[in-house]
Design a protein around this motif. Structure first.
Motif, PDB file in Angstrom:
ATOM      1  N   THR A 223      16.301  20.608  65.132  1.00  0.00           N
ATOM      2  CA  THR A 223      15.911  21.595  63.958  1.00  0.00           C
ATOM      3  C   THR A 223      16.955  22.119  63.453  1.00  0.00           C
ATOM      4  OG1 THR A 223      13.822  21.962  65.360  1.00  0.00           O
ATOM      5  CG2 THR A 223      14.323  23.488  63.700  1.00  0.00           C
TER       6      THR A 223
ATOM      7  N   ARG B 160      16.174  25.769  58.196  1.00  0.00           N
ATOM      8  CA  ARG B 160      15.079  24.664  57.868  1.00  0.00           C
ATOM      9  C   ARG B 160      14.168  24.850  58.936  1.00  0.00           C
ATOM     10  NH1 ARG B 160      17.334  18.933  56.169  1.00  0.00           N
ATOM     11  NH2 ARG B 160      18.207  19.242  54.007  1.00  0.00           N
ATOM     12  N   ASN B 161      14.343  25.824  59.588  1.00  0.00           N
ATOM     13  CA  ASN B 161      13.252  25.953  60.721  1.00  0.00           C
ATOM     14  C   ASN B 161      12.043  26.893  60.161  1.00  0.00           C
ATOM     15  OD1 ASN B 161      15.323  28.043  60.696  1.00  0.00           O
ATOM     16  ND2 ASN B 161      14.632  28.884  62.700  1.00  0.00           N
ATOM     17  N   ARG B 162      10.964  26.640  60.801  1.00  0.00           N
ATOM     18  CA  ARG B 162       9.541  27.366  60.407  1.00  0.00           C
ATOM     19  C   ARG B 162       9.643  28.799  61.064  1.00  0.00           C
ATOM     20  NH1 ARG B 162       7.902  22.203  61.703  1.00  0.00           N
ATOM     21  NH2 ARG B 162       7.155  23.256  63.687  1.00  0.00           N
TER      22      ARG B 162
ATOM     23  N   GLU C  16      10.277  29.667  64.596  1.00  0.00           N
ATOM     24  CA  GLU C  16      10.692  28.518  65.204  1.00  0.00           C
ATOM     25  C   GLU C  16      12.325  28.706  65.305  1.00  0.00           C
ATOM     26  OE1 GLU C  16      10.738  23.609  64.840  1.00  0.00           O
ATOM     27  OE2 GLU C  16      10.852  25.132  62.952  1.00  0.00           O
TER      28      GLU C  16
END
Length: 422
Positions: free
Chosen positions: A144, A148-150, A153
């Motif tokens: 990850t 770009r991680n949710r 997250e």
């Protein structure tokens, strides 16, 4: 600082920045692997020697290699932190070339694991750190990526940008004492990189975004370039008017709010002569001043070539002429983008063996100059055999030559080294 042999670092690129950085980190006790694409460089370092000239670097490298804290390799080793310090040249069209950076990122991507930190130090166009992130994301979909991680997250790795800002001849001191600007893809990335630099940096470490850090480095060098361009343009006007530019600058600088830099035969080095073009390439419409400064400084080299050519042609046929220096600045062996090198090569190509070159930091001439038949000599021989001299670099050994040994010679002094020359 406590030694930490469990902490590992891989430095990509073992040049003028990468090798000193690797050695300074190794001195803290970390296990450092330096990666380079040149077998001779790897062999030299693993034998405890150095391939570049820098104050005290040879002793430091010898010590950390002997203790087992630094080794060089042609292949990338797994590590906790990866530092990318490879060249970023520009193309003939003055467009930045980040090929080496992306190649290094590809190599690093293969060995990354969760928890690692990747730091780009190479001077780069704004947005390059994000390109490194995107390339690693493409090659390692199992990890990850930061940014770009949710929500909620956590990214598996940290990616940051931290440019060097050191002066050749003082690199080992300034790597430790100078302030550092650390830009993260995310604030968490910046904090992880900050923790790394705190292991060996005494100067202030300021965190920001990756883009701001990238532009900061370019801004620092463009600022210098613009100010040098003013001095170089002033020297052209002084030539036209028959005025001593060095005296004018000395007198003008007595004003409490004036600090004019010294002119020279142009601008060299991998930073100031290159980095402003990255800003111009990013926004051509809004950088006319930066572009003009680059053109002025490059044009000064052409002006020196023209004046030096005229001086050589005015000498008796066959009379040797000395060019003093090839490096881009005093007391180093770095010839990258050196205006002195360009002047010497232009003269050597025109006059061949008549050109005698004095460069105390070289044991051989660059191949393109050697092919002309030009001669590498020392300052004492040049003073004995050459009636004319072109001063291109202000090495200390040239500064030490007294007037008695220069009297009667024709001199083109591009550095203001010999103000007493008749």
């Amino acid at each position: 600082m406590p030694l930490d042999t469990e902490f590992s670092v891989t430095v990509m690129g073992l040049g003028y920045i990468g090798l000193p950085t690797a050695a300074v980190i190794a001195r803290t006790g970390a296990m450092v692997t330096g990666v380079d694409v040149t077998p001779a460089v790897v062999e030299t370092i693993n034998s405890g020697r150095v391939h570049i000239e820098e104050v005290d670097l040879d002793g430091l490298v010898s010590g950390v290699v002997a203790r087992g804290n630094l080794k060089a390799s042609l292949t990338v080793a797994a590590a906790d932190v990866f530092v990318i310090a490879v060249p970023t040249p520009f193309t003939d069209a003055h467009q930045p070339d980040i090929t080496f950076v992306l190649d290094a990122a590809r190599a690093v991507a293969r060995v990354l694991k969760t928890g690692d930190t990747v730091i780009l130090e190479s001077t780069s166009p704004v947005g390059t750190t994000e390109k490194v992130r995107d390339l690693i994301a493409e090659l390692r979909p199992d990890l990850t990526m930061p940014g770009r991680n949710r929500p909620g997250e956590q990214a598996d790795i940290a990616i940051a940008y931290c440019p060097e800002r050191v002066l050749p001849g003082r690199i080992l001191v300034e790597l430790i004492d100078n302030d550092r600007v650390i830009g993260g893809i995310t604030p968490r990335c910046a904090r992880k990189a900050l923790a790394f630099y705190r292991r060996f940096v005494r100067g202030a470490c300021v965190t920001t975004t990756a883009r701001a850090a990238e532009m900061t480095k370019l801004t620092e060098n463009a600022f210098r370039d613009v100010n040098i361009a003013f001095a170089n343009e002033l020297s052209l006007v002084a030539d036209t008017l028959g005025v001593d530019v060095w005296e004018v600058i000395r007198l003008a600088n007595r004003h409490p709010r004036v600090n004019i830099l010294s002119p020279g035969p142009g601008v060299g080095g991998h930073c100031i002569a290159v980095d402003p073009w990255f800003l111009v390439a990013a926004d051509p419409a809004n950088t006319p001043l930066i572009r003009t400064a680059r053109e002025v400084n490059d044009g000064k080299t052409d002006h020196v070539i023209a004046r030096a050519t005229a001086m050589v042609e005015a000498q008796p046929p066959g009379q040797p002429v000395a060019c003093l220096g090839l490096a881009f600045k005093a007391n180093i062996d770095d010839f990258r983008e050196s205006p002195a090198l360009k002047v010497a090569q232009a003269l050597a190509e025109r006059f061949g063996p008549r050109i005698h070159i004095v460069e105390p930091y070289a044991t051989t001439l660059p191949p393109a100059i050697a092919a002309t038949g030009a001669v590498l000599t020392d300052i004492d021989t040049a003073l004995e055999t050459c009636a004319a001299m072109v001063v291109l670099v202000d090495h200390d050994i040239f500064r030490s030559v007294p007037l008695d040994e220069r009297r009667g010679k024709t001199v083109l002094d591009t550095r203001g080294l010999w103000p007493d020359q008749a």
